[in-house]
Design a protein around this motif. Structure first.
Motif, PDB file in Angstrom:
ATOM      1  N   GLU A   1       0.830  -1.202   0.000  1.00  0.00           N
ATOM      2  CA  GLU A   1       0.000   0.000   0.000  1.00  0.00           C
ATOM      3  C   GLU A   1       0.866   1.255   0.000  1.00  0.00           C
ATOM      4  N   ARG A   2       0.508   2.198  -0.849  1.00  0.00           N
ATOM      5  CA  ARG A   2       1.166   3.507  -0.804  1.00  0.00           C
ATOM      6  C   ARG A   2       0.463   4.353   0.257  1.00  0.00           C
ATOM      7  N   THR A   3       1.218   4.808   1.229  1.00  0.00           N
ATOM      8  CA  THR A   3       0.622   5.588   2.301  1.00  0.00           C
ATOM      9  C   THR A   3       1.684   6.420   2.993  1.00  0.00           C
ATOM     10  N   ALA A   4       1.285   7.581   3.477  1.00  0.00           N
ATOM     11  CA  ALA A   4       2.189   8.416   4.258  1.00  0.00           C
ATOM     12  C   ALA A   4       2.220   7.960   5.708  1.00  0.00           C
ATOM     13  N   GLN A   5       1.342   7.014   6.058  1.00  0.00           N
ATOM     14  CA  GLN A   5       1.213   6.555   7.436  1.00  0.00           C
ATOM     15  C   GLN A   5       2.116   5.355   7.678  1.00  0.00           C
ATOM     16  N   GLU A   6       3.082   5.522   8.558  1.00  0.00           N
ATOM     17  CA  GLU A   6       4.034   4.452   8.840  1.00  0.00           C
ATOM     18  C   GLU A   6       3.618   3.571  10.009  1.00  0.00           C
ATOM     19  N   PHE A   7       2.578   3.974  10.720  1.00  0.00           N
ATOM     20  CA  PHE A   7       2.164   3.215  11.901  1.00  0.00           C
ATOM     21  C   PHE A   7       0.661   3.029  11.895  1.00  0.00           C
ATOM     22  N   ARG A   8       0.209   1.871  12.298  1.00  0.00           N
ATOM     23  CA  ARG A   8      -1.217   1.583  12.417  1.00  0.00           C
ATOM     24  C   ARG A   8      -1.501   1.026  13.809  1.00  0.00           C
ATOM     25  N   GLU A   9      -2.553   1.517  14.405  1.00  0.00           N
ATOM     26  CA  GLU A   9      -2.990   0.954  15.679  1.00  0.00           C
ATOM     27  C   GLU A   9      -3.531  -0.456  15.431  1.00  0.00           C
ATOM     28  N   PRO A  10      -3.231  -1.406  16.312  1.00  0.00           N
ATOM     29  CA  PRO A  10      -3.726  -2.777  16.126  1.00  0.00           C
ATOM     30  C   PRO A  10      -5.235  -2.846  15.906  1.00  0.00           C
ATOM     31  N   GLY A  11      -5.977  -1.975  16.555  1.00  0.00           N
ATOM     32  CA  GLY A  11      -7.429  -2.020  16.435  1.00  0.00           C
ATOM     33  C   GLY A  11      -7.967  -1.609  15.082  1.00  0.00           C
ATOM     34  N   GLU A  12      -7.145  -0.930  14.282  1.00  0.00           N
ATOM     35  CA  GLU A  12      -7.616  -0.476  12.978  1.00  0.00           C
ATOM     36  C   GLU A  12      -7.150  -1.376  11.827  1.00  0.00           C
ATOM     37  N   LEU A  13      -6.382  -2.419  12.115  1.00  0.00           N
ATOM     38  CA  LEU A  13      -5.824  -3.245  11.056  1.00  0.00           C
ATOM     39  C   LEU A  13      -6.908  -3.961  10.255  1.00  0.00           C
ATOM     40  N   TYR A  14      -7.861  -4.575  10.929  1.00  0.00           N
ATOM     41  CA  TYR A  14      -8.868  -5.381  10.234  1.00  0.00           C
ATOM     42  C   TYR A  14      -9.668  -4.542   9.243  1.00  0.00           C
ATOM     43  N   GLU A  15     -10.258  -3.457   9.697  1.00  0.00           N
ATOM     44  CA  GLU A  15     -11.130  -2.661   8.829  1.00  0.00           C
ATOM     45  C   GLU A  15     -10.360  -2.083   7.648  1.00  0.00           C
ATOM     46  N   THR A  16      -9.139  -1.601   7.892  1.00  0.00           N
ATOM     47  CA  THR A  16      -8.348  -1.025   6.798  1.00  0.00           C
ATOM     48  C   THR A  16      -7.933  -2.093   5.801  1.00  0.00           C
ATOM     49  N   PHE A  17      -7.590  -3.269   6.303  1.00  0.00           N
ATOM     50  CA  PHE A  17      -7.138  -4.343   5.422  1.00  0.00           C
ATOM     51  C   PHE A  17      -8.262  -4.801   4.483  1.00  0.00           C
ATOM     52  N   VAL A  18      -9.438  -5.062   5.014  1.00  0.00           N
ATOM     53  CA  VAL A  18     -10.536  -5.519   4.149  1.00  0.00           C
ATOM     54  C   VAL A  18     -10.962  -4.414   3.190  1.00  0.00           C
ATOM     55  N   GLU A  19     -10.793  -3.162   3.603  1.00  0.00           N
ATOM     56  CA  GLU A  19     -11.107  -2.052   2.693  1.00  0.00           C
ATOM     57  C   GLU A  19     -10.124  -2.004   1.535  1.00  0.00           C
ATOM     58  N   LEU A  20      -8.851  -2.300   1.805  1.00  0.00           N
ATOM     59  CA  LEU A  20      -7.847  -2.312   0.742  1.00  0.00           C
ATOM     60  C   LEU A  20      -8.148  -3.395  -0.301  1.00  0.00           C
ATOM     61  N   LEU A  21      -8.751  -4.505   0.132  1.00  0.00           N
ATOM     62  CA  LEU A  21      -9.036  -5.614  -0.772  1.00  0.00           C
ATOM     63  C   LEU A  21     -10.371  -5.459  -1.500  1.00  0.00           C
ATOM     64  N   ALA A  22     -11.147  -4.454  -1.135  1.00  0.00           N
ATOM     65  CA  ALA A  22     -12.442  -4.253  -1.793  1.00  0.00           C
ATOM     66  C   ALA A  22     -12.239  -3.985  -3.278  1.00  0.00           C
ATOM     67  N   GLY A  23     -13.047  -4.635  -4.116  1.00  0.00           N
ATOM     68  CA  GLY A  23     -12.957  -4.438  -5.556  1.00  0.00           C
ATOM     69  C   GLY A  23     -12.099  -5.461  -6.267  1.00  0.00           C
ATOM     70  N   TYR A  24     -11.316  -6.234  -5.509  1.00  0.00           N
ATOM     71  CA  TYR A  24     -10.511  -7.287  -6.129  1.00  0.00           C
ATOM     72  C   TYR A  24     -11.351  -8.558  -6.240  1.00  0.00           C
ATOM     73  N   GLY A  25     -11.228  -9.232  -7.382  1.00  0.00           N
ATOM     74  CA  GLY A  25     -12.026 -10.420  -7.632  1.00  0.00           C
ATOM     75  C   GLY A  25     -11.226 -11.694  -7.520  1.00  0.00           C
ATOM     76  N   GLY A  26     -11.797 -12.777  -8.007  1.00  0.00           N
ATOM     77  CA  GLY A  26     -11.114 -14.063  -8.029  1.00  0.00           C
ATOM     78  C   GLY A  26     -10.784 -14.576  -6.639  1.00  0.00           C
ATOM     79  N   ILE A  27      -9.609 -15.162  -6.496  1.00  0.00           N
ATOM     80  CA  ILE A  27      -9.199 -15.740  -5.222  1.00  0.00           C
ATOM     81  C   ILE A  27      -9.098 -14.680  -4.140  1.00  0.00           C
ATOM     82  N   VAL A  28      -8.690 -13.465  -4.521  1.00  0.00           N
ATOM     83  CA  VAL A  28      -8.554 -12.402  -3.517  1.00  0.00           C
ATOM     84  C   VAL A  28      -9.898 -12.112  -2.862  1.00  0.00           C
ATOM     85  N   ALA A  29     -10.971 -12.058  -3.655  1.00  0.00           N
ATOM     86  CA  ALA A  29     -12.301 -11.833  -3.093  1.00  0.00           C
ATOM     87  C   ALA A  29     -12.704 -12.963  -2.152  1.00  0.00           C
TER      88      ALA A  29
END
Length: 369
Positions: A219-247
């Motif tokens: 991921e391209r991002t200016a953010q170098e740190f993520r709080e553990p509590g935000e990992l799940y929601e951000t991760f599934v959002e990054l995968l939104a729109g991808y099809g096939g096995i990724v979906a």
């Protein structure tokens, strides 16, 4: 000859094994008292498999991990576009690429260390280095001391050894990208690495065993740190729109899924990578990003070449100069190519342009060490 290796990760353990194979007395230390390993899986390029073969662990790696050929490039929708070859010379006797769980690779290498009777001291670090005429006196954090012909810093991107011998050396810099990784089930039909290109992030996966693979998102991002509590929601959002096995994988991710998040850092350490009788290998000397899956590989190659040159010359200064002549250009090529691929990913360059750099670099790395 007596050698101290500081850091018992992939590069340090490989150095211990290679030096011992050449009859050189070697001792390893690691700051972690539990000798732990972090991360999910590791992708292994063909040249890295060759290095592991020369180290004598290829067959065990092949059995406990995954080896295969080629990288399948897919669209965001999951449709296959083309395959990138991962050729290796037939005489190398290894596959073109592979993958393995990091803890399994650690077990393989540490098992070889222990079976060889190589000394390993855990939970200590180097407090002082004093070089004399033909020796290095080392002061350890537990109060003990030792005299060695050579000290090898294999203590990673944040190497304390590097700071001790090169206090003005550059510091690791964030590249603008971070990588997310999860471990997931490997479908029976997945027989190679995959890239999904053309979307807002680079998505891919690598088989690491007969039943598992790991999925990554660069991921391209200016953010170098993520709080553990935000990992799940951000991760599934990054995968939104991808099809096939990724979906399919995205649908199975839950808040309980273990997600590994790591900012990517790198820098160029000017040559030489040694000062007197203290030398650096692996990420301590040439830290790279994972785009070529070769960071571990060039660390293992460093270990093999260093052991060869020490055995050949029998003289530490001459061996270190010969080591640098063989390693600097190749390692620099890996770092530069990896950073270039990352730059293209961040710019959203056409998939053909991104994979062209990968294909060219893998062909170059297939050349003899």
């Amino acid at each position: 000859m007596r050698v101290l290796v500081v850091g018992a990760g992939i590069g340090g353990m490989s150095a211990g094994i290679a030096l011992d194979q050449h009859g050189i007395d070697v001792e390893l230390i690691d700051i972690d008292p539990l000798w732990r390993v972090y991360g999910a899986g590791i992708t292994i390029a063909g040249a890295t498999l060759r290095a592991f073969s020369e180290l004598g662990v290829y067959e065990e790696l092949r059995t406990r991990g995954y080896v295969g050929h080629g990288i399948r490039v897919c669209s965001v929708a999951g449709e296959p576009l083309w395959d990138v070859p991962t050729p290796m010379p037939a005489e190398a006797g290894v596959a073109g690429c592979g993958g393995i769980l990091r803890p399994v690779l650690h077990q393989i290498l540490s098992g070889r260390i222990l079976d060889a009777g190589i000394g390993v001291r855990l939970g200590i670090s180097v407090d002082s280095l004093r070089q004399g005429d033909g020796f290095v006196d080392v002061g350890f954090s537990d109060g003990s001391t030792g005299r060695y012909d050579l000290v090898v810093g294999a203590d990673g991107i944040y190497s304390r050894t590097r700071r001790q011998i090169f206090p003005d050396a550059p510091e690791p810099e964030y590249t603008g990208q971070s990588v997310w990784r999860i471990l997931t089930d490997r479908p029976d039909h997945v027989d190679r690495r995959h890239y999904f290109l053309g979307g807002p992030a680079k998505v891919g996966f690598t088989p690491v065993s007969a039943t598992q693979m790991y999925l990554f998102v660069a991921e391209r991002t200016a953010q170098e740190f993520r709080e553990p509590g935000e990992l799940y929601e951000t991760f599934v959002e990054l995968l939104a729109g991808y099809g096939g096995i990724v979906a399919d994988i995205r649908a199975k991710v839950t808040p309980e899924t273990e997600i590994v998040f790591r900012p990517l850092e790198a820098f160029h350490l000017p040559a030489p990578w040694h000062s007197g009788r203290v030398a650096l290998i692996g990420d301590a000397a040439h830290p790279t990003t994972p785009q070529l899956a070769s960071g571990a590989g060039i660390a293992v190659e460093d270990a093999l070449v260093l052991a060869e040159e020490l055995a050949s010359h029998g003289d530490v200064p001459a061996a270190l100069n010969a080591f640098l002549r063989r390693r600097e250009e190749r390692c620099r090529y890996v770092v530069d190519s990896s950073i270039e691929i990352g730059r293209l990913e961040q710019e959203g360059a056409p998939p053909e342009q991104q994979t062209a750099v990968v294909e060219r670099a893998l062909a170059k790395l297939a050349e003899p060490i």
